[in-house]
Design a protein around this motif. Structure first.
Motif, PDB file in Angstrom:
ATOM      1  N   GLY A  12      48.660  13.647  21.727  1.00  0.00           N
ATOM      2  CA  GLY A  12      49.879  14.183  22.329  1.00  0.00           C
ATOM      3  C   GLY A  12      51.112  13.418  21.889  1.00  0.00           C
ATOM      4  N   VAL A  13      51.015  12.087  21.834  1.00  0.00           N
ATOM      5  CA  VAL A  13      52.135  11.262  21.370  1.00  0.00           C
ATOM      6  C   VAL A  13      52.476  11.602  19.926  1.00  0.00           C
ATOM      7  N   ALA A  14      51.457  11.693  19.081  1.00  0.00           N
ATOM      8  CA  ALA A  14      51.689  11.997  17.665  1.00  0.00           C
ATOM      9  C   ALA A  14      52.305  13.387  17.495  1.00  0.00           C
ATOM     10  N   ALA A  15      51.771  14.375  18.203  1.00  0.00           N
ATOM     11  CA  ALA A  15      52.295  15.736  18.093  1.00  0.00           C
ATOM     12  C   ALA A  15      53.747  15.802  18.543  1.00  0.00           C
ATOM     13  N   SER A  16      54.068  15.128  19.638  1.00  0.00           N
ATOM     14  CA  SER A  16      55.444  15.142  20.139  1.00  0.00           C
ATOM     15  C   SER A  16      56.385  14.401  19.197  1.00  0.00           C
ATOM     16  N   ALA A  17      55.899  13.325  18.584  1.00  0.00           N
ATOM     17  CA  ALA A  17      56.719  12.602  17.614  1.00  0.00           C
ATOM     18  C   ALA A  17      57.034  13.479  16.407  1.00  0.00           C
ATOM     19  N   VAL A  18      56.044  14.238  15.940  1.00  0.00           N
ATOM     20  CA  VAL A  18      56.275  15.170  14.825  1.00  0.00           C
ATOM     21  C   VAL A  18      57.339  16.197  15.216  1.00  0.00           C
ATOM     22  N   ALA A  19      57.205  16.765  16.410  1.00  0.00           N
ATOM     23  CA  ALA A  19      58.184  17.753  16.871  1.00  0.00           C
ATOM     24  C   ALA A  19      59.583  17.149  16.933  1.00  0.00           C
ATOM     25  N   GLY A  20      59.691  15.934  17.473  1.00  0.00           N
ATOM     26  CA  GLY A  20      60.991  15.277  17.548  1.00  0.00           C
ATOM     27  C   GLY A  20      61.573  14.987  16.179  1.00  0.00           C
ATOM     28  N   ALA A  21      60.733  14.539  15.255  1.00  0.00           N
ATOM     29  CA  ALA A  21      61.199  14.252  13.898  1.00  0.00           C
ATOM     30  C   ALA A  21      61.709  15.520  13.210  1.00  0.00           C
ATOM     31  N   LEU A  22      61.032  16.631  13.426  1.00  0.00           N
ATOM     32  CA  LEU A  22      61.454  17.886  12.811  1.00  0.00           C
ATOM     33  C   LEU A  22      62.792  18.366  13.376  1.00  0.00           C
ATOM     34  N   VAL A  23      62.977  18.210  14.695  1.00  0.00           N
ATOM     35  CA  VAL A  23      64.267  18.578  15.293  1.00  0.00           C
ATOM     36  C   VAL A  23      65.382  17.721  14.692  1.00  0.00           C
ATOM     37  N   ALA A  24      65.141  16.410  14.586  1.00  0.00           N
ATOM     38  CA  ALA A  24      66.151  15.521  14.014  1.00  0.00           C
ATOM     39  C   ALA A  24      66.412  15.854  12.549  1.00  0.00           C
ATOM     40  N   GLY A  25      65.359  16.197  11.813  1.00  0.00           N
ATOM     41  CA  GLY A  25      65.518  16.550  10.410  1.00  0.00           C
ATOM     42  C   GLY A  25      66.346  17.802  10.221  1.00  0.00           C
ATOM     43  N   ARG A  26      66.205  18.779  11.094  1.00  0.00           N
ATOM     44  CA  ARG A  26      66.991  19.996  10.985  1.00  0.00           C
ATOM     45  C   ARG A  26      68.471  19.735  11.260  1.00  0.00           C
ATOM     46  N   ARG A  27      68.772  18.613  11.894  1.00  0.00           N
ATOM     47  CA  ARG A  27      70.164  18.243  12.135  1.00  0.00           C
ATOM     48  C   ARG A  27      70.628  17.167  11.161  1.00  0.00           C
ATOM     49  N   GLN A  28      69.821  16.873  10.187  1.00  0.00           N
ATOM     50  CA  GLN A  28      70.150  15.958   9.092  1.00  0.00           C
ATOM     51  C   GLN A  28      70.505  14.561   9.591  1.00  0.00           C
TER      52      GLN A  28
END
Length: 207
Positions: A12-28
């Protein structure tokens, strides 16, 4: 906590970290910004839960959770440099985090002797508050507050199912599995079929 429970929490921690990283990446965001947003998404909800329940904060008591978040973030950063990551990956990892964290929060509350209502509340906090903090830091309307989103509702229903099943005497791991599947299934169904809650609208004022 059982070994299985710890592994599920790490996932769950890893999955949520991936989701957070992708959100941040979409905002550059830069790499540090991505790491911060991913970390907040991964550990934010559990941190709030532990503070409210007056128990040791889980990632301080066991740094392997923080290490899992950092490893998942690093993997996402490196992978995304080579391949485009579809939007559905963000939605799926976020849904997986909701399911695993939601039931984890409810299980902890039940284990501490709290009643079913508190268990459901702690499930919602654990499952959704990391994403809420992520969205606030990214200057977005939090997903939990977006118009009609079937988001926290999935956690409420899944955690309620878990509490009901253990109240009927079902073995804890089986009840937890049923609750996780319910949350995951409801959230994915909401994404695929655009399921939404009714929106509360006040009638226009007479002039």
């Amino acid at each position: 906590m059982s070994t299985l429970g710890q592994w599920l929490d790490l996932i769950g921690v890893a999955a949520s970290a991936v989701a957070g990283a992708l959100v941040a990446g979409r905002r550059q965001f830069d790499w540090l910004g991505v790491a911060v947003i991913a970390g907040v998404t991964a550990i934010g909800g559990g941190t709030v839960r532990d503070l409210l329940l007056d128990r040791p904060v889980f990632w301080i008591a066991n740094p392997s959770y923080l290490q899992a978040a950092l490893a998942a973030t690093a993997f996402t950063l490196l992978y995304a440099r080579r391949r485009r990551i579809p939007e559905r990956v963000l939605e799926t990892t976020d849904a997986l985090g909701l399911a695993l964290f939601g039931i984890a929060g409810a299980r902890i509350a039940v284990g501490l002797g709290h009643d079913g209502v508190i268990a459901v509340v702690m499930g919602v906090i654990t499952g959704s508050f990391g994403g809420l903090l992520r969205d606030v830091l990214c200057n977005d309307i939090p997903m939990i507050f977006r118009q009609g989103q079937f988001y926290a509702t999935a956690i409420i229903l899944g955690c309620s199912l878990y509490v009901l099943l253990i109240g009927q005497g079902l073995e804890t791991n089986l009840a937890a599995g049923a609750g996780m599947l319910a949350i995951l299934g409801l959230r994915i169904a909401a994404i695929v079929w655009n399921l939404r809650l009714p929106v509360f609208r006040l009638p226009p004022e007479d002039r």
